[in-house]
Structure formats: C-alpha cells, structure tokens
Design an enzyme around this catalytic site. Structure first.
Site, short mmCIF file in Angstrom:
data_model
loop_
_atom_site.label_atom_id
_atom_site.label_comp_id
_atom_site.label_asym_id
_atom_site.label_seq_id
_atom_site.Cartn_x
_atom_site.Cartn_y
_atom_site.Cartn_z
N ASP A 96 23.96 20.00 57.27
CA ASP A 96 24.19 18.76 58.00
C ASP A 96 23.14 18.65 59.10
O ASP A 96 22.89 19.62 59.82
CB ASP A 96 25.60 18.79 58.62
CG ASP A 96 26.33 17.48 58.45
OD1 ASP A 96 25.78 16.46 58.88
OD2 ASP A 96 27.46 17.48 57.90
N ASP A 117 23.59 12.85 59.43
CA ASP A 117 24.69 12.20 60.12
C ASP A 117 24.25 10.85 60.71
O ASP A 117 23.22 10.78 61.39
CB ASP A 117 25.13 13.14 61.25
CG ASP A 117 26.46 12.77 61.85
OD1 ASP A 117 27.47 12.84 61.13
OD2 ASP A 117 26.50 12.42 63.04
N GLU A 170 23.86 9.42 55.88
CA GLU A 170 25.11 8.70 56.15
C GLU A 170 24.72 7.41 56.88
O GLU A 170 24.12 7.45 57.95
CB GLU A 170 26.03 9.54 57.02
CG GLU A 170 27.40 8.89 57.19
CD GLU A 170 28.19 9.41 58.38
OE1 GLU A 170 29.43 9.39 58.32
OE2 GLU A 170 27.58 9.84 59.38
N HIS A 174 35.46 14.57 55.05
CA HIS A 174 36.15 15.08 56.25
C HIS A 174 36.49 13.98 57.25
O HIS A 174 37.17 14.25 58.25
CB HIS A 174 35.27 16.14 56.92
CG HIS A 174 34.00 15.55 57.47
ND1 HIS A 174 33.02 15.00 56.67
CD2 HIS A 174 33.57 15.38 58.73
CE1 HIS A 174 32.04 14.53 57.42
NE2 HIS A 174 32.34 14.75 58.68
N ASP A 175 36.00 12.76 57.04
CA ASP A 175 36.31 11.65 57.95
C ASP A 175 37.31 10.67 57.35
O ASP A 175 37.64 9.67 57.99
CB ASP A 175 35.03 10.84 58.25
CG ASP A 175 34.03 11.63 59.06
OD1 ASP A 175 34.44 12.50 59.85
OD2 ASP A 175 32.82 11.36 58.89
C1 NOJ Z 1 29.85 11.19 61.20
C2 NOJ Z 1 30.51 12.49 60.92
O1 NOJ Z 1 30.79 12.57 59.55
C3 NOJ Z 1 31.74 12.55 61.79
O2 NOJ Z 1 32.59 13.62 61.45
C4 NOJ Z 1 31.30 12.62 63.22
O3 NOJ Z 1 32.42 12.53 64.06
C5 NOJ Z 1 30.35 11.49 63.57
N1 NOJ Z 1 29.38 11.22 62.55
C6 NOJ Z 1 29.60 11.81 64.83
O4 NOJ Z 1 28.68 12.84 64.61
#
Ligand code: NOJ
Length: 557
Positions: free
Chosen positions: A98, A199, A251, A324-325
């Site tokens: 990451d 990210d 992302e 994970h989000d």
């Molecule tokens: C996206 C990540 O997937 C998430 O888990 C994180 O809280 C935010 N970006 C900030 O880095």
C-alpha cells in the site's frame, strides 16, 4: 489482445491487523501472515495486496504513516517482512504494498519539523494557511466528519487534513515532496516488491488558491482529479514505475470511466488500473454512505455494465465487491442467513467472470459476514466513531445511528479472520483488538477446507478456471436480458469462444429465458453452485435461490 500478467492474476487483500496473530497480543502480524502462506497457495491466488504495515501511531490503522521505511512494531520487524516477501516469491506469488502518500501521520518527522515554525525547511511539505475571518481557510470537509483544517497553536496557522486530524495532507506542489516519494518507492521496489496499491491517489493535486466549494457542500471539486494529478502520475511513472515489471492500482474516489481511462489507459503512462466506487455508492442516499438506501438489481447491472463496456479496449478494470473500507459483500449483496453458501458463491461467480482483475478481501473466500456489536464502545474505526459523535450532536436517534453502522461501518470487514471454531476463532491466544464475529463456530477456514462444497473450494475452482480459459480474462463483455429485475446474465466473447454467465440475485426462484440470439452452441457447464442436470438446455432454466451458472459455448458458423 494485450496480454499482461496482472490481467491474468487474482489478488488477495490482507488487512494485517485482523489476519493472524502469532504472539498473542491480540493484533495480527507478519509472522501470522507467514504462517498462512500455504493457505493462500491452496486457494490459488497470485498476488497479495498488503494493507499498510509501516510505522504508524494507528489513528487510522496504519493509513497514517510516521516512517515510510520502517515496519510497525506491533506487526514485527523488517526481517519478518523480508521473510514474508521471500515466502510469497518461493510459492510463486507476488506482493504489492500500500502506498499512502496523499498524507502522512502528524508524527512523521517531516510534519514534526513542519509545524515548528513558518520558516522551517519542511514547512512547505504540508499545506498550511492562515485562517479567514477567524475561521478555517476554506469550507472543505474531512472524509471523516468535520472541517478538513486544524488550527495549530504553535504557528497560528491551519493545516489541511482531508482525513483525520492526524493525517496532514502532503503538498505535492513541492518538487522535494515528490522526489521523497519517488525515492521511497524505488527503495521498496529495489527490495523486490511487485507493485503498489495507491491510496486515494486522485486527490493529491489541489486547485491553487484552495477556493471554497462552489455549492457550499465543502466536497471534493477542488481536489478530486485536481489540475496536476495526471502530470504528477506521469512523472511518477517516468521516474519510477516504468523501470520495473510491476502492477499498480490507484484508489480513485468519484471517478467516471472517462477519468479512469486517463489514469489507467492502455498507453500505460500512469497506472495499470483503478478502484472506482460507483457500485459502492448504490445503497447510499443524498447525504452520503450512512443514509442507507435500498438498491435495485437493474441499477447494479447498469453500473457494472457501464464500466465493463466503456473501459473495454481502453483501460483495465479492477473488480471488487468489498474491502477493508466496505461492509461484507455477502451481507450487502447476498444473503447471510439460510442462503449463505449459495449466495456467497453466486457473488464469487460475478467477481471472477467480469472483465478485470478480481480482488478477494480476506475472509470473503469463506463467506464472512457483517457484525452487530451491541454498543458503540466495541467499535474501533475512526470514521465510525467520528460519525457517531457527529450524528449524535445533530440529534439523530441512537438506534438509527447503530443501524447505519451495522449496514455500512468499516469494522464489519475488520473483525478478525475466522480460522477455526476454537477460542477467538483461532486468530489469537490473547484478546483481539476488535472482537471476533460470534458466527465463527460455523464460518471458519478449517470447516471450509474440510468441506468440498464450501465457498472456499468454489473460489479455488473459479481461480483455476481463470488459468485455463483465456475468455475469462480477455473476453468482451455484453449484457443480456438487461431489464430483468432478478437475474444478472451476460456473455464474454473471445474469438469463437463464449462464456454465458447466469446469476439469480434473489432468494426467490426465477425463470431464465434467453431473450437474445446466441450464435454459439456446444455448451459445457464450467461451474455452478447447485447440481445441474447434464441434459438441461441453457436457453430456458428454472433458477433456484441465488443460483449461478457459467457455460462455455463454442462458435458454430
Ligand atoms: C483509503 C483507505 O482505504 C482507508 O482505509 C483510509 O482510511 C483512507 N484512504 C485514508 O488513508
């Protein structure tokens, strides 16, 4: 057909904190992951994406990095990390890391320096502004509730943080910051990693002058796909990425297929693919993700089809239904009760038979589900906790807030991996940092491995099929029976080979009747989540709850 290893791969995402704890402190770690490499090999995945394992005070579980070249002490040491990389490579798997460079932790040495004085040499590594009329410099809001600015006593100015107050945004306008990032990336690549997941990479460039939002919403118009983002990524590609045979996935929030084609176009001068969020917004209301709204299959199909057809031949999709989000896909789009097994397989069939690289999130392969903790005290996620406080202040009812958290909260995906039916699901011998989902006695990896009819073995077969049939990777997508409210059906075509995928998305049985002319015949059933009579014709089928079938057809000219 532009063949690439990362198109043919299946990625498995690991959230290290919740994967496997080797030393009984309740927190997953690198030795824990190493102990499960054979499990991943058995599943058959090609690439592991490791969520952040760098040094971090863990305000946002590692997405707040205080040292980009060090390993978080709770997870182990650099030697453990090297053992992990070697263990993956020995087994023929790859590792992507990451890359979190929109922001760092406020405990990173750069920020510690930066906040000291206005003329500190690191001041300009971050985005500092004086207040406006005694208030924040502009109206931007943080993704984690509240304003995106924090006042810092020491120098009497505000710094920008699009995420938590402990995640100050790096200033990408500063060439020194960019060079630091490129050097750090090169350092990891030279250690032998196979790529990066980046990210929130499409928010790194902010509109100069940092203007207020035009509609008063405080939302992202002045930093999402900002003016220099492509210039920065092309520079990163020239300076770093192009020198290695790696995979990159960005992302990207709030992007259209046209945007994605710029970030991940076939010309390859930025990234290989992006994660986009359009499908993840399907059950959100006008005020955002916490306003839970029912979703319709026709809308679901429209979104997926749009991305499938508009990127075809132009850019490459990444396919995911949870991470994970996000809440667990099975609880969100399938059925986590009686139809647990078949609906998990149905969703897996979709994931693996669309055009794009599939991403499996840990636990999905055994059908892990959302969780409902009784009290807010049991939750740990900063986004969830901030939202809880914010909604309480605004007068929302407690049970209504908890319902939103049960449906959408990120901790749904972060409960520890369920390895077996023993204490703490075999995740730890201590007390887990986040409680295990009480359903671990039935849903766990040990049971899944033993049972040939499990979701795990079905996923394994889907992955094997990808290796055998080029059409699964490279075939063109076309939707069929588009207006059907209950069935999602499509074809994938490569030369004279065609896949026909038929998915019943509901617990009610459904009659499938092929509306379209299919010019292919000679069916072979590649995979199904129920027993299917060999003699059954695919033109008309009575589908059972959540039934999924994939036929391979051959051209008859
Ligand atoms: C996206 C990540 O997937 C998430 O888990 C994180 O809280 C935010 N970006 C900030 O880095």
């Amino acid at each position: 057909m532009d063949k690439k290893w990362w198109k043919e791969s299946v990625v498995y995402q690991i959230y290290p904190r919740s994967f496997m704890d080797s030393n009984g402190d309740g927190i997953g770690d690198l030795q824990g992951i190493i102990s499960k490499l054979d499990y991943l090999k058995t599943l058959g995945v090609d690439v592991v994406w490791l969520c952040p394992v760098y040094e971090s005070p863990n305000d946002d579980n590692g997405y707040d990095i205080s040292n980009y070249r060090g390993i978080m002490h709770e997870f182990g040491t650099m030697a453990d990390w090297e053992e992990l990389l070697a263990g993956l490579h020995e087994r023929g798997m790859k590792l992507i890391m990451d890359l979190v460079v929109n922001h760092s932790s406020d405990e990173h040495a750069w920020f510690v320096e930066s906040r000291k004085s206005k003329d500190n040499e690191y001041r300009d590594y971050y985005i500092w502004r004086p207040g406006k009329d005694g208030k924040e410099p502009n109206d931007w809001g943080s993704f984690f509730s509240g304003p995106a600015w924090k006042y810092d006593e020491q120098t009497g100015e505000y710094y920008l943080h699009l995420f938590s107050t402990k995640q100050p945004d790096l200033n990408w306008e500063n060439p020194k910051v960019r060079q630091e990032v490129y050097d750090m990336m090169t350092w990891w690549l030279d250690k032998g990693i196979d790529g990066f997941r980046m990210d929130v990479i499409n928010v790194i460039s902010k509109v100069p002058g940092l203007p207020d939002s035009s509609d008063g919403s405080g939302c992202g118009e002045h930093y999402i796909n900002g003016p220099r983002v492509h210039e920065f990524l092309q520079e990163m590609n020239r300076e770093v990425l192009s020198k290695y045979d790696i995979m990159t996935v960005g992302e990207t929030v709030d992007v259209t297929p046209e945007d994605a084609a710029l970030f991940a176009g076939s010309d390859g001068n930025e990234l290989n693919m992006v994660f986009q969020f359009e499908l993840m917004g399907i059950d959100s209301g006008p005020t955002g993700k916490w306003e839970v709204t029912p979703w319709k299959l026709t809308k679901f199909k429209e979104i997926v089809s749009k991305w499938q057809t508009e990127l075809q031949g132009k850019a490459w999709n990444s396919i995911y239904l949870n991470n994970h989000d996000q809440p667990r896909q099975l609880s969100r789009f399938g059925h986590d009760g009686e139809h647990h097994n078949v609906s998990a397989k149905m969703l897996g069939t979709l994931l693996h038979t669309l055009q794009g690289t599939p991403y499996i999130y840990q636990g999905e392969e055994i059908g892990m589900t959302n969780v409902r903790f009784k009290t807010i005290e049991e939750y740990k996620d900063i986004e969830t906790l901030n939202m809880y406080k914010d909604y309480q202040k605004r007068g929302h009812d407690d049970s209504e807030i908890m319902e939103s958290i049960y449906t959408k909260g990120r901790d749904n995906a972060r409960t520890p991996m369920q390895w077996n039916g023993e204490v703490q699901a075999g995740f730890t011998t201590g007390t887990p940092w986040l409680a295990v989902n009480p359903n671990y006695k039935e849903i766990n990896a040990e049971n899944a491995l033993k049972n040939p009819n499990s979701v795990f073995h079905y996923y394994k077969k889907l992955i094997e099929l990808r290796k055998k049939h080029d059409v699964i990777v490279y075939g063109d997508y076309a939707i069929i029976n588009e207006s059907n409210e209950q069935i999602y059906a499509y074809t994938r075509t490569l030369g004279d080979v065609q896949l026909l995928v038929i998915l019943n998305f509901y617990e009610q049985p459904a009659e499938f009747k092929l509306d379209e002319q299919i010019r292919f015949q000679n069916k072979e059933l590649l995979i199904a989540n129920y027993d299917v009579p060999v003699e059954e014709d695919f033109h008309q089928i009575s589908l059972r709850p959540y039934e999924a079938r994939v036929y391979k057809l051959q051209g008859v000219e």
